[in-house]
Design a protein around this motif. Structure first.
Motif, PDB file in Angstrom:
ATOM      1  N   VAL A 139       0.841  -1.205   0.000  1.00 31.44           N
ATOM      2  CA  VAL A 139       0.000   0.000   0.000  1.00 31.44           C
ATOM      3  C   VAL A 139       0.874   1.252   0.000  1.00 31.44           C
ATOM      4  O   VAL A 139       0.574   2.242  -0.686  1.00 31.44           O
ATOM      5  N   PHE A 140       1.977   1.209   0.760  1.00 34.76           N
ATOM      6  CA  PHE A 140       2.900   2.349   0.828  1.00 34.76           C
ATOM      7  C   PHE A 140       3.461   2.689  -0.551  1.00 34.76           C
ATOM      8  O   PHE A 140       3.511   3.864  -0.946  1.00 34.76           O
ATOM      9  N   ILE A 141       3.865   1.662  -1.297  1.00 36.79           N
ATOM     10  CA  ILE A 141       4.427   1.896  -2.631  1.00 36.79           C
ATOM     11  C   ILE A 141       3.402   2.545  -3.545  1.00 36.79           C
ATOM     12  O   ILE A 141       3.680   3.554  -4.213  1.00 36.79           O
ATOM     13  N   VAL A 264       7.606  -6.886  -5.390  1.00 40.78           N
ATOM     14  CA  VAL A 264       9.050  -6.628  -5.408  1.00 40.78           C
ATOM     15  C   VAL A 264       9.650  -7.114  -6.727  1.00 40.78           C
ATOM     16  O   VAL A 264      10.456  -6.422  -7.358  1.00 40.78           O
ATOM     17  N   VAL A 265       9.249  -8.312  -7.156  1.00 46.12           N
ATOM     18  CA  VAL A 265       9.758  -8.865  -8.413  1.00 46.12           C
ATOM     19  C   VAL A 265       9.315  -8.009  -9.589  1.00 46.12           C
ATOM     20  O   VAL A 265      10.088  -7.742 -10.516  1.00 46.12           O
ATOM     21  N   SER A 266       8.065  -7.537  -9.560  1.00 45.70           N
ATOM     22  CA  SER A 266       7.546  -6.698 -10.632  1.00 45.70           C
ATOM     23  C   SER A 266       8.326  -5.389 -10.737  1.00 45.70           C
ATOM     24  O   SER A 266       8.641  -4.926 -11.837  1.00 45.70           O
ATOM     25  N   LEU A 267       8.660  -4.802  -9.586  1.00 39.41           N
ATOM     26  CA  LEU A 267       9.461  -3.567  -9.591  1.00 39.41           C
ATOM     27  C   LEU A 267      10.847  -3.823 -10.165  1.00 39.41           C
ATOM     28  O   LEU A 267      11.361  -3.029 -10.966  1.00 39.41           O
ATOM     29  N   ASN A 277      12.469   3.700 -13.233  1.00 37.52           N
ATOM     30  CA  ASN A 277      13.244   4.174 -12.091  1.00 37.52           C
ATOM     31  C   ASN A 277      12.786   3.522 -10.787  1.00 37.52           C
ATOM     32  O   ASN A 277      11.596   3.332 -10.562  1.00 37.52           O
ATOM     33  N   ILE A 278      13.751   3.202  -9.931  1.00 37.39           N
ATOM     34  CA  ILE A 278      13.457   2.721  -8.585  1.00 37.39           C
ATOM     35  C   ILE A 278      13.703   3.879  -7.622  1.00 37.39           C
ATOM     36  O   ILE A 278      14.812   4.410  -7.544  1.00 37.39           O
ATOM     37  N   THR A 279      12.667   4.296  -6.920  1.00 32.26           N
ATOM     38  CA  THR A 279      12.763   5.444  -6.026  1.00 32.26           C
ATOM     39  C   THR A 279      12.973   4.984  -4.580  1.00 32.26           C
ATOM     40  O   THR A 279      12.944   3.790  -4.285  1.00 32.26           O
ATOM     41  N   TRP A 280      13.133   5.947  -3.697  1.00 34.18           N
ATOM     42  CA  TRP A 280      13.349   5.634  -2.284  1.00 34.18           C
ATOM     43  C   TRP A 280      12.141   4.927  -1.681  1.00 34.18           C
ATOM     44  O   TRP A 280      12.280   4.042  -0.840  1.00 34.18           O
ATOM     45  N   TYR A 281      10.926   5.321  -2.131  1.00 35.50           N
ATOM     46  CA  TYR A 281       9.744   4.674  -1.550  1.00 35.50           C
ATOM     47  C   TYR A 281       9.560   3.251  -2.076  1.00 35.50           C
ATOM     48  O   TYR A 281       8.994   2.405  -1.395  1.00 35.50           O
ATOM     49  N   HIS A 282      10.059   2.982  -3.290  1.00 32.75           N
ATOM     50  CA  HIS A 282      10.076   1.599  -3.771  1.00 32.75           C
ATOM     51  C   HIS A 282      10.971   0.747  -2.872  1.00 32.75           C
ATOM     52  O   HIS A 282      10.612  -0.382  -2.517  1.00 32.75           O
ATOM     53  N   ALA A 283      12.143   1.300  -2.533  1.00 31.65           N
ATOM     54  CA  ALA A 283      13.090   0.557  -1.704  1.00 31.65           C
ATOM     55  C   ALA A 283      12.529   0.310  -0.297  1.00 31.65           C
ATOM     56  O   ALA A 283      12.626  -0.806   0.242  1.00 31.65           O
ATOM     57  N   ILE A 284      11.920   1.352   0.291  1.00 35.10           N
ATOM     58  CA  ILE A 284      11.360   1.203   1.643  1.00 35.10           C
ATOM     59  C   ILE A 284      10.195   0.226   1.632  1.00 35.10           C
ATOM     60  O   ILE A 284      10.085  -0.661   2.479  1.00 35.10           O
ATOM     61  N   GLY A 285       9.284   0.382   0.659  1.00 35.11           N
ATOM     62  CA  GLY A 285       8.142  -0.527   0.561  1.00 35.11           C
ATOM     63  C   GLY A 285       8.573  -1.970   0.349  1.00 35.11           C
ATOM     64  O   GLY A 285       8.029  -2.892   0.970  1.00 35.11           O
ATOM     65  N   SER A 286       9.577  -2.181  -0.491  1.00 33.70           N
ATOM     66  CA  SER A 286      10.082  -3.532  -0.733  1.00 33.70           C
ATOM     67  C   SER A 286      10.702  -4.118   0.525  1.00 33.70           C
ATOM     68  O   SER A 286      10.535  -5.310   0.823  1.00 33.70           O
TER      69      SER A 286
END
Length: 314
Positions: A139-141, A264-267, A277-286
């Motif tokens: 949900v965060f992502i 995570v795999v989809s990202l 692009n992988i952003t900071w919120y992608h990293a935190i959510g993952s």
């Protein structure tokens, strides 16, 4: 009690399952450029059923349905693939794919509730919090991407919720039936039902519209064949086999949380294949998703010290 090798294999299976599902979104988009959702499902399940029929006909895979509760197995097929894909397909006509991703993330919670009621599966507070943590990560992502749920799309939201409920119901019922059926028997039956139902609907629709020629037209596209190959063999057949094997060895509530790994795999696939692009919120959510999956599947020290009673695993 599970043998260490069986436990490791079960976990390997669910990771493979989530990885394949995570990549399936890319191939689904490719397929839908050439065919309608129902036609895509018809080809997808026709291929998966045909491929599994080969070892069955050669006698390499033994199936025995006599004397077993096939009525319950047909109910299982009604939940997945029929219910899940039907609700999802028509739900996405009224809602966005982001809303679908958010609502699907709650499937582990629905599975947890159904498993506690019907299978009497007990989970610790840490496991419950871990499952909610993985859901929060998804949900965060989506929220940070600017996506959310438009509550005016009541029809779409309801249908997408029902698709998640259908998959949760499948996981719980399959866990129970896999004490009687083998993973191969469950897989072959559900794929066969999916093939028969989606093919009948697709052909009937084209026959009524007088467009039977357009049904086979996508087969002339190499991109469509590649995408259907992935969706039919890997994302239908292999995921069904891996999920059913894992459900025969581990609790439905533990397995369901792995579904959020597909995000995570989809990202990762989007970054590596599409250059997204992988952003900071992608990293935190993952990281939250991974932490939730890990926490939900860790045994407490008390459980490690005191072996649990053996459970039927099929």
């Amino acid at each position: 009690m599970l043998l260490p090798q069986e436990k490791k294999l079960a976990y390997a299976m669910v990771v493979v399952n989530a990885s394949i599902i995570g990549l399936s979104f890319l191939f689904t988009k490719m397929a839908l450029e050439h065919a309608s959702p129902i036609d895509t499902l018809a080809f997808r399940f026709a291929l998966s059923f045909a491929v599994m029929s080969i070892p069955v006909l050669l006698g390499q895979v033994k199936l025995q349905y006599r004397g077993k509760p096939t009525g319950q197995a047909l109910l299982l097929a009604a939940a997945y693939p029929l219910g899940f894909f039907t609700f999802q397909t028509y739900g996405l006509k009224h809602a966005s794919s982001s809303e679908g991703g958010i609502l699907y993330a709650f499937t582990p919670v629905l599975t947890l509730l159904l498993a506690s009621v019907f299978l009497k599966e007990a989970t610790t507070l840490r496991q419950k919090l871990s499952i909610f943590l993985s859901v929060f990560g998804v949900v965060f992502i989506f929220t940070m991407k600017g996506s959310g749920i438009d509550w005016s799309n009541v029809t779409g939201i309801l249908l997408l919720f029902l698709s998640g409920l259908a998959f949760a119901g499948y996981s719980v019922l399959a866990r129970s039936l896999l004490r009687t059926f083998s993973p191969a028997e469950i897989t072959y039956l559900t794929l066969g039902v999916g093939f028969a139902a989606f093919s009948a609907v697709a052909l009937a629709g084209h026959a009524a519209a007088g467009t039977l020629g357009s049904f086979v037209a996508p087969l002339a596209s190499g991109g469509f064949l590649v995408s259907i190959g992935y969706l039919g063999i890997l994302s239908s057949l292999v995921t069904a086999l891996t999920a059913n094997y894992a459900l025969s060895k581990m609790e439905a509530s533990r397995m369901s949380v792995f579904s959020n790994l597909s995000v995570v795999v989809s990202l990762a696939a989007g970054a590596l294949i599409l250059g997204e692009n992988i952003t900071w919120y992608h990293a935190i959510g993952s990281a939250l998703i991974l932490a939730g999956v890990t926490g939900a599947n860790m045994r407490s020290r008390r459980n490690k010290a005191k072996p649990r009673a053996a459970t039927p695993t099929g």
